[in-house]
Design a protein around this motif. Structure first.
Motif, PDB file in Angstrom:
ATOM      1  N   ILE A  15      -0.787  -6.462  -3.041  1.00 26.35           N
ATOM      2  CA  ILE A  15      -1.994  -7.278  -3.171  1.00 26.35           C
ATOM      3  C   ILE A  15      -1.643  -8.739  -2.932  1.00 26.35           C
ATOM      4  O   ILE A  15      -0.699  -9.263  -3.537  1.00 26.35           O
ATOM      5  CB  ILE A  15      -2.617  -7.119  -4.572  1.00 26.35           C
ATOM      6  CG1 ILE A  15      -2.828  -5.647  -4.891  1.00 26.35           C
ATOM      7  CG2 ILE A  15      -3.939  -7.885  -4.669  1.00 26.35           C
ATOM      8  CD1 ILE A  15      -2.985  -5.362  -6.368  1.00 26.35           C
ATOM      9  N   THR A  16      -2.385  -9.403  -2.077  1.00 29.25           N
ATOM     10  CA  THR A  16      -2.154 -10.825  -1.825  1.00 29.25           C
ATOM     11  C   THR A  16      -3.053 -11.663  -2.738  1.00 29.25           C
ATOM     12  O   THR A  16      -4.137 -11.237  -3.126  1.00 29.25           O
ATOM     13  CB  THR A  16      -2.429 -11.190  -0.357  1.00 29.25           C
ATOM     14  OG1 THR A  16      -3.840 -11.069  -0.087  1.00 29.25           O
ATOM     15  CG2 THR A  16      -1.660 -10.278   0.587  1.00 29.25           C
ATOM     16  N   GLY A  17      -2.582 -12.854  -3.067  1.00 31.51           N
ATOM     17  CA  GLY A  17      -3.393 -13.787  -3.843  1.00 31.51           C
ATOM     18  C   GLY A  17      -3.656 -13.337  -5.267  1.00 31.51           C
ATOM     19  O   GLY A  17      -4.816 -13.180  -5.669  1.00 31.51           O
ATOM     20  N   ASP A  85       0.887   2.576   0.572  1.00 36.52           N
ATOM     21  CA  ASP A  85      -0.365   3.339   0.523  1.00 36.52           C
ATOM     22  C   ASP A  85      -1.599   2.446   0.590  1.00 36.52           C
ATOM     23  O   ASP A  85      -2.621   2.841   1.154  1.00 36.52           O
ATOM     24  CB  ASP A  85      -0.399   4.172  -0.764  1.00 36.52           C
ATOM     25  CG  ASP A  85       0.661   5.255  -0.774  1.00 36.52           C
ATOM     26  OD1 ASP A  85       0.452   6.301  -0.138  1.00 36.52           O
ATOM     27  OD2 ASP A  85       1.717   5.031  -1.407  1.00 36.52           O
ATOM     28  N   PHE A  86      -1.498   1.254   0.004  1.00 37.70           N
ATOM     29  CA  PHE A  86      -2.642   0.349  -0.014  1.00 37.70           C
ATOM     30  C   PHE A  86      -2.176  -1.086   0.245  1.00 37.70           C
ATOM     31  O   PHE A  86      -1.197  -1.541  -0.346  1.00 37.70           O
ATOM     32  CB  PHE A  86      -3.354   0.380  -1.378  1.00 37.70           C
ATOM     33  CG  PHE A  86      -3.913   1.714  -1.754  1.00 37.70           C
ATOM     34  CD1 PHE A  86      -5.189   2.095  -1.375  1.00 37.70           C
ATOM     35  CD2 PHE A  86      -3.150   2.599  -2.516  1.00 37.70           C
ATOM     36  CE1 PHE A  86      -5.704   3.331  -1.732  1.00 37.70           C
ATOM     37  CE2 PHE A  86      -3.652   3.834  -2.886  1.00 37.70           C
ATOM     38  CZ  PHE A  86      -4.931   4.207  -2.486  1.00 37.70           C
ATOM     39  N   LEU A  87      -2.898  -1.763   1.119  1.00 34.71           N
ATOM     40  CA  LEU A  87      -2.703  -3.204   1.336  1.00 34.71           C
ATOM     41  C   LEU A  87      -4.028  -3.873   1.031  1.00 34.71           C
ATOM     42  O   LEU A  87      -5.037  -3.608   1.688  1.00 34.71           O
ATOM     43  CB  LEU A  87      -2.293  -3.497   2.776  1.00 34.71           C
ATOM     44  CG  LEU A  87      -2.319  -4.987   3.177  1.00 34.71           C
ATOM     45  CD1 LEU A  87      -1.326  -5.804   2.348  1.00 34.71           C
ATOM     46  CD2 LEU A  87      -2.035  -5.150   4.676  1.00 34.71           C
ATOM     47  N   VAL A  88      -4.037  -4.733   0.013  1.00 32.66           N
ATOM     48  CA  VAL A  88      -5.255  -5.450  -0.369  1.00 32.66           C
ATOM     49  C   VAL A  88      -5.128  -6.897   0.085  1.00 32.66           C
ATOM     50  O   VAL A  88      -4.345  -7.677  -0.476  1.00 32.66           O
ATOM     51  CB  VAL A  88      -5.492  -5.391  -1.886  1.00 32.66           C
ATOM     52  CG1 VAL A  88      -6.807  -6.096  -2.238  1.00 32.66           C
ATOM     53  CG2 VAL A  88      -5.509  -3.947  -2.376  1.00 32.66           C
ATOM     54  N   ASN A  89      -5.879  -7.256   1.103  1.00 29.57           N
ATOM     55  CA  ASN A  89      -5.887  -8.635   1.605  1.00 29.57           C
ATOM     56  C   ASN A  89      -6.938  -9.424   0.830  1.00 29.57           C
ATOM     57  O   ASN A  89      -8.117  -9.471   1.195  1.00 29.57           O
ATOM     58  CB  ASN A  89      -6.195  -8.647   3.104  1.00 29.57           C
ATOM     59  CG  ASN A  89      -5.015  -8.193   3.928  1.00 29.57           C
ATOM     60  OD1 ASN A  89      -3.909  -8.685   3.770  1.00 29.57           O
ATOM     61  ND2 ASN A  89      -5.239  -7.233   4.823  1.00 29.57           N
ATOM     62  N   ASN A  90      -6.481 -10.034  -0.253  1.00 33.52           N
ATOM     63  CA  ASN A  90      -7.376 -10.757  -1.146  1.00 33.52           C
ATOM     64  C   ASN A  90      -7.210 -12.272  -1.068  1.00 33.52           C
ATOM     65  O   ASN A  90      -8.165 -13.004  -1.331  1.00 33.52           O
ATOM     66  CB  ASN A  90      -7.136 -10.306  -2.588  1.00 33.52           C
ATOM     67  CG  ASN A  90      -7.777 -11.240  -3.584  1.00 33.52           C
ATOM     68  OD1 ASN A  90      -8.986 -11.256  -3.756  1.00 33.52           O
ATOM     69  ND2 ASN A  90      -6.969 -12.057  -4.255  1.00 33.52           N
ATOM     70  N   CYS A 122      -1.840  -7.533   8.299  1.00 33.23           N
ATOM     71  CA  CYS A 122      -2.083  -6.202   8.876  1.00 33.23           C
ATOM     72  C   CYS A 122      -1.058  -5.884   9.966  1.00 33.23           C
ATOM     73  O   CYS A 122      -0.532  -4.765  10.034  1.00 33.23           O
ATOM     74  CB  CYS A 122      -3.498  -6.120   9.433  1.00 33.23           C
ATOM     75  SG  CYS A 122      -4.792  -6.120   8.168  1.00 33.23           S
ATOM     76  N   LYS A 123      -0.766  -6.872  10.791  1.00 30.20           N
ATOM     77  CA  LYS A 123       0.222  -6.665  11.850  1.00 30.20           C
ATOM     78  C   LYS A 123       1.598  -6.391  11.262  1.00 30.20           C
ATOM     79  O   LYS A 123       2.311  -5.481  11.713  1.00 30.20           O
ATOM     80  CB  LYS A 123       0.282  -7.895  12.757  1.00 30.20           C
ATOM     81  CG  LYS A 123       1.321  -7.768  13.873  1.00 30.20           C
ATOM     82  CD  LYS A 123       1.359  -9.017  14.737  1.00 30.20           C
ATOM     83  CE  LYS A 123       2.435  -8.884  15.819  1.00 30.20           C
ATOM     84  NZ  LYS A 123       2.513 -10.104  16.674  1.00 30.20           N
ATOM     85  N   ALA A 124       1.975  -7.147  10.261  1.00 29.48           N
ATOM     86  CA  ALA A 124       3.322  -7.027   9.692  1.00 29.48           C
ATOM     87  C   ALA A 124       3.525  -5.701   8.962  1.00 29.48           C
ATOM     88  O   ALA A 124       4.603  -5.105   9.039  1.00 29.48           O
ATOM     89  CB  ALA A 124       3.589  -8.197   8.742  1.00 29.48           C
ATOM     90  N   ALA A 132       2.519   6.030   5.424  1.00 27.14           N
ATOM     91  CA  ALA A 132       1.846   6.587   4.248  1.00 27.14           C
ATOM     92  C   ALA A 132       0.430   7.057   4.558  1.00 27.14           C
ATOM     93  O   ALA A 132      -0.247   7.572   3.672  1.00 27.14           O
ATOM     94  CB  ALA A 132       1.809   5.540   3.137  1.00 27.14           C
ATOM     95  N   ARG A 133      -0.016   6.878   5.815  1.00 28.55           N
ATOM     96  CA  ARG A 133      -1.428   7.125   6.162  1.00 28.55           C
ATOM     97  C   ARG A 133      -2.296   6.403   5.136  1.00 28.55           C
ATOM     98  O   ARG A 133      -3.152   6.987   4.468  1.00 28.55           O
ATOM     99  CB  ARG A 133      -1.730   8.617   6.207  1.00 28.55           C
ATOM    100  CG  ARG A 133      -0.942   9.361   7.279  1.00 28.55           C
ATOM    101  CD  ARG A 133      -1.231  10.846   7.287  1.00 28.55           C
ATOM    102  NE  ARG A 133      -2.581  11.139   7.727  1.00 28.55           N
ATOM    103  CZ  ARG A 133      -2.974  11.257   8.998  1.00 28.55           C
ATOM    104  NH1 ARG A 133      -2.087  11.065   9.979  1.00 28.55           N
ATOM    105  NH2 ARG A 133      -4.218  11.540   9.306  1.00 28.55           N
ATOM    106  N   GLY A 134      -2.043   5.095   5.050  1.00 31.89           N
ATOM    107  CA  GLY A 134      -2.592   4.291   3.970  1.00 31.89           C
ATOM    108  C   GLY A 134      -3.963   3.703   4.225  1.00 31.89           C
ATOM    109  O   GLY A 134      -4.650   4.019   5.208  1.00 31.89           O
TER     110      GLY A 134
END
Length: 311
Positions: A15-17, A85-90, A122-124, A132-134
């Protein structure tokens, strides 16, 4: 880097931020409560001591820095074994200034965080997400759909996130990576407490009181408590995958409208943009400025006629 280790079969989330008092911090706590391996990030990881004390991994991350993102990816890869599994761009930056008063450098700073930071993350991390098919969760805003007066730069940045996410969802679909866009309404957050005073000579000096109210609008109008918002976002993320036609009712939603006033704005997008225009005009009281300007023009016209008669 944190000394924590992921358990076998445990899902992970970055999670960012996550600065205390904001949405990211609450989302980190909620994912942790659900049993996920949580990696919370902030520019200054020392502010995340309370999360670390709860068993949450913490990393340093500045989404506007390619070097910082690369370092974060290296750490996350080690922590999770190369899966995410999860990337939260916050991570985000508020920017409430009239369109005609905007400073170009400030606009660039807003887009660096709100737009380019999302794209860079997202790119990184796409390779870890593919493994993970995240799921990518991009935190957008109702301002992407509604004319949030005095917030043109912020609205534009969130609108860009929405358009980017639409394309990203289709491009990553063959790889099994999904994308959810959170259309966030009014939510309690420290980020909204950043106040920008009117610049000297602004066109909006006659309605400085309206501008002052707008600065804190999101914190005083049907505002949802941060933990409640985080709970809804996380619950949606963890819902099962179902066919797209049934997704809005029975599974994870691709477009998740959440927070204060989200239902009202969502209905506005269905009924027509004119509804949102009329609503914004009334809510933010710009008729007051129009009446003021009309009165000034009338006075000027009367004065001109009086001068003609005396000549």
């Amino acid at each position: 880097m944190s000394e924590l280790a992921i358990r076998s079969g445990q899902k992970s989330v970055l999670i960012t931020g996550c600065t205390p008092g904001g949405i990211g911090h609450a989302i980190a706590e909620e994912f942790h409560a659900k049993g996920l391996f949580v990696i919370a990030s902030a520019r200054r990881p020392e502010v995340l001591k309370d999360l670390a004390a709860k068993g949450i991994a913490t990393v340093s991350l500045d989404v506007t820095s390619q070097e910082s993102i690369a370092q974060c990816k290296e750490e996350v890869t080690k922590l999770t074994g190369g899966r995410l599994d999860f990337l939260v761009n916050n991570a985000g930056r508020t920017h409430t200034v009239p369109a005609t008063d905007l400073d170009i450098d400030e606009i660039r700073a807003t887009f660096e965080t709100n737009v380019f930071g999302v794209m860079a993350m997202c790119k990184a991390f796409v390779s870890l997400l593919i493994n993970a098919r995240g799921l990518i969760i991009n935190i957008a805003s109702l301002s992407a759909a509604s004319p949030y007066i005095f917030g043109s730069s912020y609205c534009a940045s969130k609108g860009a996130v929405v358009s980017y996410s639409r394309c990203l969802r289709q491009e990553l679909r063959p790889f099994g990576v999904r994308v959810t866009v959170v259309m966030a309404g009014t939510v309690r957050s420290n980020i909204a407490n950043t106040v920008h005073p009117l610049v000297e000579g602004s066109l909006y000096e006659p309605v400085a009181d309206l501008y002052a109210k707008r600065q804190v609008y999101s914190q005083n109008n049907k505002t949802m408590d941060t933990p409640a918002f985080a709970r809804q976002v996380v619950n949606n993320a963890l819902r099962p995958e179902v066919p797209i036609l049934l997704r809005a009712w029975f599974g994870r939603r691709d477009w998740f409208w959440c927070g204060g006033m989200s239902t009202i704005v969502w209905l506005g997008t269905i009924l027509g943009e004119w509804i949102l225009d009329v609503g914004a005009w009334r809510v933010f009281g710009l008729q007051k400025l129009k009446d003021y300007l009309d009165a000034k023009r009338k006075q000027k016209a009367l004065a001109a006629k009086a001068d003609e008669k005396t000549e």
